[in-house]
Motif scaffolding. Sequence first.
Motif, PDB file in Angstrom:
ATOM      1  N   ASN A 107      -9.355   0.356 -12.210  1.00 45.64           N
ATOM      2  CA  ASN A 107      -8.776  -0.956 -12.442  1.00 45.64           C
ATOM      3  C   ASN A 107      -7.655  -1.241 -11.461  1.00 45.64           C
ATOM      4  N   ILE A 108      -7.434  -2.511 -11.287  1.00 43.04           N
ATOM      5  CA  ILE A 108      -6.292  -3.025 -10.543  1.00 43.04           C
ATOM      6  C   ILE A 108      -5.391  -3.697 -11.573  1.00 43.04           C
ATOM      7  N   TYR A 109      -4.112  -3.421 -11.446  1.00 43.98           N
ATOM      8  CA  TYR A 109      -3.113  -4.074 -12.281  1.00 43.98           C
ATOM      9  C   TYR A 109      -2.360  -5.045 -11.398  1.00 43.98           C
ATOM     10  N   LEU A 110      -2.235  -6.275 -11.836  1.00 46.02           N
ATOM     11  CA  LEU A 110      -1.477  -7.285 -11.113  1.00 46.02           C
ATOM     12  C   LEU A 110      -0.533  -7.933 -12.119  1.00 46.02           C
ATOM     13  N   GLY A 111       0.579  -7.247 -12.346  1.00 44.71           N
ATOM     14  CA  GLY A 111       1.533  -7.652 -13.377  1.00 44.71           C
ATOM     15  C   GLY A 111       2.309  -8.901 -13.007  1.00 44.71           C
ATOM     16  N   ILE A 112       2.483  -9.765 -13.964  1.00 44.12           N
ATOM     17  CA  ILE A 112       3.214 -11.011 -13.770  1.00 44.12           C
ATOM     18  C   ILE A 112       4.714 -10.704 -13.814  1.00 44.12           C
ATOM     19  N   ARG A 113       5.436 -11.067 -12.765  1.00 43.53           N
ATOM     20  CA  ARG A 113       6.862 -10.805 -12.662  1.00 43.53           C
ATOM     21  C   ARG A 113       7.618 -12.093 -12.337  1.00 43.53           C
ATOM     22  N   ASP A 114       8.929 -12.039 -12.422  1.00 43.94           N
ATOM     23  CA  ASP A 114       9.773 -13.199 -12.123  1.00 43.94           C
ATOM     24  C   ASP A 114       9.651 -13.599 -10.655  1.00 43.94           C
ATOM     25  N   PHE A 115      10.077 -14.818 -10.386  1.00 47.19           N
ATOM     26  CA  PHE A 115      10.223 -15.338  -9.026  1.00 47.19           C
ATOM     27  C   PHE A 115       8.904 -15.394  -8.261  1.00 47.19           C
ATOM     28  N   ASN A 116       7.826 -15.754  -8.984  1.00 43.02           N
ATOM     29  CA  ASN A 116       6.512 -15.928  -8.360  1.00 43.02           C
ATOM     30  C   ASN A 116       6.047 -14.651  -7.658  1.00 43.02           C
ATOM     31  N   SER A 117       6.321 -13.511  -8.307  1.00 44.08           N
ATOM     32  CA  SER A 117       5.915 -12.207  -7.777  1.00 44.08           C
ATOM     33  C   SER A 117       4.896 -11.547  -8.691  1.00 44.08           C
ATOM     34  N   LYS A 118       4.172 -10.608  -8.137  1.00 44.61           N
ATOM     35  CA  LYS A 118       3.216  -9.792  -8.893  1.00 44.61           C
ATOM     36  C   LYS A 118       3.469  -8.331  -8.546  1.00 44.61           C
ATOM     37  N   GLU A 119       3.310  -7.484  -9.557  1.00 42.18           N
ATOM     38  CA  GLU A 119       3.419  -6.040  -9.341  1.00 42.18           C
ATOM     39  C   GLU A 119       2.019  -5.447  -9.290  1.00 42.18           C
ATOM     40  N   LEU A 120       1.717  -4.758  -8.226  1.00 43.39           N
ATOM     41  CA  LEU A 120       0.402  -4.168  -7.996  1.00 43.39           C
ATOM     42  C   LEU A 120       0.355  -2.728  -8.488  1.00 43.39           C
ATOM     43  N   GLY A 121      -0.723  -2.373  -9.144  1.00 42.28           N
ATOM     44  CA  GLY A 121      -0.996  -0.997  -9.526  1.00 42.28           C
ATOM     45  C   GLY A 121      -2.494  -0.759  -9.471  1.00 42.28           C
ATOM     46  N   TYR A 122      -2.888   0.500  -9.394  1.00 46.86           N
ATOM     47  CA  TYR A 122      -4.315   0.815  -9.321  1.00 46.86           C
ATOM     48  C   TYR A 122      -4.564   2.210  -9.858  1.00 46.86           C
ATOM     49  N   VAL A 123      -5.727   2.352 -10.477  1.00 46.22           N
ATOM     50  CA  VAL A 123      -6.193   3.637 -11.003  1.00 46.22           C
ATOM     51  C   VAL A 123      -7.685   3.705 -10.731  1.00 46.22           C
ATOM     52  N   LEU A 124      -8.136   4.855 -10.241  1.00 43.77           N
ATOM     53  CA  LEU A 124      -9.566   5.047  -9.997  1.00 43.77           C
ATOM     54  C   LEU A 124     -10.065   6.290 -10.708  1.00 43.77           C
ATOM     55  N   ASN A 125     -11.308   6.233 -11.127  1.00 42.73           N
ATOM     56  CA  ASN A 125     -12.018   7.395 -11.651  1.00 42.73           C
ATOM     57  C   ASN A 125     -11.940   8.498 -10.595  1.00 42.73           C
ATOM     58  N   GLU A 126     -11.586   9.693 -11.020  1.00 43.55           N
ATOM     59  CA  GLU A 126     -11.435  10.816 -10.077  1.00 43.55           C
ATOM     60  C   GLU A 126     -12.689  11.085  -9.258  1.00 43.55           C
ATOM     61  N   ASN A 127     -13.844  10.769  -9.798  1.00 41.58           N
ATOM     62  CA  ASN A 127     -15.096  11.016  -9.084  1.00 41.58           C
ATOM     63  C   ASN A 127     -15.287  10.079  -7.896  1.00 41.58           C
ATOM     64  N   TYR A 128     -14.385   9.097  -7.752  1.00 38.88           N
ATOM     65  CA  TYR A 128     -14.511   8.106  -6.677  1.00 38.88           C
ATOM     66  C   TYR A 128     -13.280   8.076  -5.772  1.00 38.88           C
ATOM     67  N   HIS A 129     -12.462   9.117  -5.860  1.00 40.23           N
ATOM     68  CA  HIS A 129     -11.282   9.211  -4.994  1.00 40.23           C
ATOM     69  C   HIS A 129     -11.678   9.497  -3.550  1.00 40.23           C
ATOM     70  N   LEU A 130     -10.792   9.141  -2.645  1.00 38.93           N
ATOM     71  CA  LEU A 130     -10.895   9.457  -1.214  1.00 38.93           C
ATOM     72  C   LEU A 130     -12.142   8.871  -0.543  1.00 38.93           C
ATOM     73  N   LYS A 131     -12.562   7.710  -1.032  1.00 42.13           N
ATOM     74  CA  LYS A 131     -13.699   7.009  -0.440  1.00 42.13           C
ATOM     75  C   LYS A 131     -13.301   5.610   0.041  1.00 42.13           C
ATOM     76  N   GLY A 132     -12.004   5.277  -0.076  1.00 40.15           N
ATOM     77  CA  GLY A 132     -11.517   3.981   0.382  1.00 40.15           C
ATOM     78  C   GLY A 132     -11.640   2.857  -0.629  1.00 40.15           C
ATOM     79  N   TYR A 133     -12.123   3.158  -1.833  1.00 41.34           N
ATOM     80  CA  TYR A 133     -12.288   2.097  -2.835  1.00 41.34           C
ATOM     81  C   TYR A 133     -10.955   1.519  -3.287  1.00 41.34           C
ATOM     82  N   GLY A 134      -9.950   2.364  -3.438  1.00 42.40           N
ATOM     83  CA  GLY A 134      -8.647   1.891  -3.893  1.00 42.40           C
ATOM     84  C   GLY A 134      -8.027   0.910  -2.918  1.00 42.40           C
ATOM     85  N   SER A 135      -8.042   1.257  -1.648  1.00 38.15           N
ATOM     86  CA  SER A 135      -7.460   0.345  -0.656  1.00 38.15           C
ATOM     87  C   SER A 135      -8.298  -0.915  -0.491  1.00 38.15           C
ATOM     88  N   GLU A 136      -9.606  -0.791  -0.589  1.00 36.98           N
ATOM     89  CA  GLU A 136     -10.474  -1.966  -0.489  1.00 36.98           C
ATOM     90  C   GLU A 136     -10.175  -2.948  -1.624  1.00 36.98           C
TER      91      GLU A 136
END
Length: 173
Positions: free
Chosen positions: A71-100
């Motif tokens: 999942n991607i987290y795009l948290g709603i924050r003050d001043f028209n900002s968003k906080e980004l977060g991400y979590v990937l299934n371990e079986n799909y790490h190091l394949k560029g999916y997170g950055s994509e």
Amino acid sequence: MRIETERLIIRNFEMRDRDDLGEYMLQRVDKVFEGYPDFNEDKIEDEIKYRCGSEEFFAVELKDEHKVIGNIYLGIRDFNSKELGYVLNENYHLKGYGSEAAKAVVQWAFSQGVHRVFAECTPLNIYSWKTMEKIGLKREAELRQNVSFHKDEAGNPIYWDTYVYGALSTDTM
């Protein structure tokens, strides 16, 4: 929301994502970086319901497998900002999916009029801050002992430093 990249679909969660969500969330139970020590099988149903109704969590679906791999987290924050977060299934790490996925979501947020996107991680989470740099976020600060996800044997919080990364809608990414 629905974003398609070369290999992924980033979209709102649906109830059919329950098992995939449970799979990668159960992998997070004992993790050093943002572990979920109290997450268990009994909490999957409530978590999928919450995410289906959330405006901040988005499923990352692998196009070829029609499987939610994180999942991607795009948290709603003050001043028209968003906080980004991400979590990937371990079986799909190091394949560029997170950055994509993260880059696509940041670009989408800017196209929707968001002014600033930022993200935080501990300096020890090298893969996370490298992802932030890869997608064009710039390191803006290091905050001392500002987060705690775990406790020591006596029940006291263990505090970590975090890097803060950010990008403005006017930045070239």
